[in-house]
Motif scaffolding. Structure first.
Motif, mmCIF file in Angstrom:
data_model
loop_
_atom_site.group_PDB
_atom_site.id
_atom_site.type_symbol
_atom_site.label_atom_id
_atom_site.label_comp_id
_atom_site.label_asym_id
_atom_site.label_seq_id
_atom_site.Cartn_x
_atom_site.Cartn_y
_atom_site.Cartn_z
ATOM 1 N N GLN A 96 42.181 56.944 34.636
ATOM 2 C CA GLN A 96 41.590 58.018 33.836
ATOM 3 C C GLN A 96 41.104 59.188 34.682
ATOM 4 O O GLN A 96 40.826 60.265 34.165
ATOM 5 C CB GLN A 96 40.443 57.476 32.979
ATOM 6 C CG GLN A 96 39.184 57.093 33.732
ATOM 7 C CD GLN A 96 39.258 55.734 34.400
ATOM 8 O OE1 GLN A 96 40.271 55.040 34.314
ATOM 9 N NE2 GLN A 96 38.183 55.329 35.041
ATOM 10 N N PHE A 112 39.184 54.105 25.544
ATOM 11 C CA PHE A 112 38.402 55.128 24.853
ATOM 12 C C PHE A 112 38.324 54.852 23.348
ATOM 13 O O PHE A 112 37.474 55.407 22.657
ATOM 14 C CB PHE A 112 39.005 56.513 25.112
ATOM 15 C CG PHE A 112 38.038 57.640 24.924
ATOM 16 C CD1 PHE A 112 36.919 57.760 25.737
ATOM 17 C CD2 PHE A 112 38.242 58.595 23.937
ATOM 18 C CE1 PHE A 112 36.030 58.810 25.577
ATOM 19 C CE2 PHE A 112 37.354 59.654 23.770
ATOM 20 C CZ PHE A 112 36.238 59.757 24.585
ATOM 21 N N ASN A 131 32.406 53.674 21.637
ATOM 22 C CA ASN A 131 32.772 55.051 21.986
ATOM 23 C C ASN A 131 32.993 55.879 20.727
ATOM 24 O O ASN A 131 32.558 57.033 20.627
ATOM 25 C CB ASN A 131 34.047 55.063 22.835
ATOM 26 C CG ASN A 131 33.865 54.376 24.176
ATOM 27 O OD1 ASN A 131 32.768 54.286 24.696
ATOM 28 N ND2 ASN A 131 34.958 53.896 24.742
ATOM 29 N N LEU A 181 31.739 53.618 31.130
ATOM 30 C CA LEU A 181 31.916 55.073 31.200
ATOM 31 C C LEU A 181 30.542 55.691 31.458
ATOM 32 O O LEU A 181 29.919 56.252 30.560
ATOM 33 C CB LEU A 181 32.504 55.612 29.887
ATOM 34 C CG LEU A 181 33.961 55.290 29.576
ATOM 35 C CD1 LEU A 181 34.310 55.711 28.152
ATOM 36 C CD2 LEU A 181 34.892 55.960 30.573
ATOM 37 N N THR A 223 31.546 64.067 34.977
ATOM 38 C CA THR A 223 32.493 62.960 34.987
ATOM 39 C C THR A 223 33.733 63.271 35.828
ATOM 40 O O THR A 223 34.254 64.394 35.783
ATOM 41 C CB THR A 223 32.928 62.592 33.556
ATOM 42 O OG1 THR A 223 33.857 61.504 33.623
ATOM 43 C CG2 THR A 223 33.606 63.769 32.861
ATOM 44 N N ASN A 239 36.412 61.671 35.139
ATOM 45 C CA ASN A 239 37.479 61.276 34.222
ATOM 46 C C ASN A 239 38.097 62.498 33.541
ATOM 47 O O ASN A 239 37.397 63.288 32.916
ATOM 48 C CB ASN A 239 36.933 60.322 33.163
ATOM 49 C CG ASN A 239 36.380 59.049 33.774
ATOM 50 O OD1 ASN A 239 36.909 58.539 34.747
ATOM 51 N ND2 ASN A 239 35.294 58.533 33.206
ATOM 52 N N LEU A 276 41.177 60.324 29.717
ATOM 53 C CA LEU A 276 40.810 59.103 29.003
ATOM 54 C C LEU A 276 41.842 58.819 27.916
ATOM 55 O O LEU A 276 42.397 59.744 27.309
ATOM 56 C CB LEU A 276 39.422 59.262 28.390
ATOM 57 C CG LEU A 276 38.268 59.301 29.402
ATOM 58 C CD1 LEU A 276 37.028 59.899 28.757
ATOM 59 C CD2 LEU A 276 37.977 57.905 29.933
#
Length: 205
Positions: free
Chosen positions: A100, A126, A131, A146, A153, A155, A158
């Protein structure tokens, strides 16, 4: 030690995702761990399966930690590809909870399939219901798996389990095995909703 020994039952003090990965790796095989962090997974596989392990890590602190714990590690940026590695030069190439954070997702997966006879990819799902609830409440998800706020982040890509299944189909990648877990429990019912970590064992079709 034969490969069908259940490492999950032998070694219980380690993380469940590490134990599942160990059950997908052959005893004494040659392993490449991409984005290996401080080398914890490499150490686990080396101690439990006597693998010949090599890691790739970009972060200076993690690279130094690998050196201190005796892991064989190369400092390089995965976004630059794996051109330094020959085709099919590893039994298994692992990308654990790093997919990710990759900008060039297709490229790194294809490179892993080129370099490794088999590939293991794990990533936070995700589509996990917690989430979804946070998004429904108007916030980006923050959780143990996460842990970052939206503004700090690493990421960038995702995805859900359904997304990755479609990715494999679109790119002609064979899914040899898939495990989905939540808090160390394997999830078989509605995994895209109830599982927070997806784990795939892959091979080029």
């Amino acid at each position: 030690m034969p490969n069908n020994v259940n490492i999950t039952n032998i070694i219980t003090e380690f993380r469940q995702d590490f134990a599942i990965i160990a059950n997908w790796v052959k005893f004494g095989s040659k392993i490449l761990d991409l984005g290996c962090g401080d080398g914890e997974l490499l150490q686990y596989l080396r101690k439990s399966l006597e693998v010949k392990g090599y890691g790739v890590e970009k972060d200076d602190a993690n690279w130094l930690a690998c050196l201190k714990n005796g892991s064989n590690v190369i400092q390089m940026d995965l976004e630059d590809g794996l051109l330094g590695f020959e085709d099919q030069s590893f039994d298994t190439v692992i990308l654990s909870q790093t997919l990710q954070a990759m900008h060039h997702t297709e490229d790194i997966v294809q490179e892993m399939l080129r370099v490794g006879k088999e590939v293991i990819v794990t990533f936070p799902n995700f589509g996990y219901w917690r989430n979804r609830m946070q998004i429904t409440g108007g916030r980006m998800p923050v959780s143990k798996i996460l842990p970052y706020q939206w503004y700090d982040t690493p990421n960038v890509h995702l995805c859900t389990i359904n997304d990755f299944d479609q990715f494999c189909k679109d790119h002609n990648i064979s899914v040899l095995e898939r495990r989905v877990i939540t808090d160390a429990k394997v999830i078989n019912f509605m995994p895209n909703l109830l599982g927070n970590l997806a784990m795939y064992r892959l091979k080029a079709a």
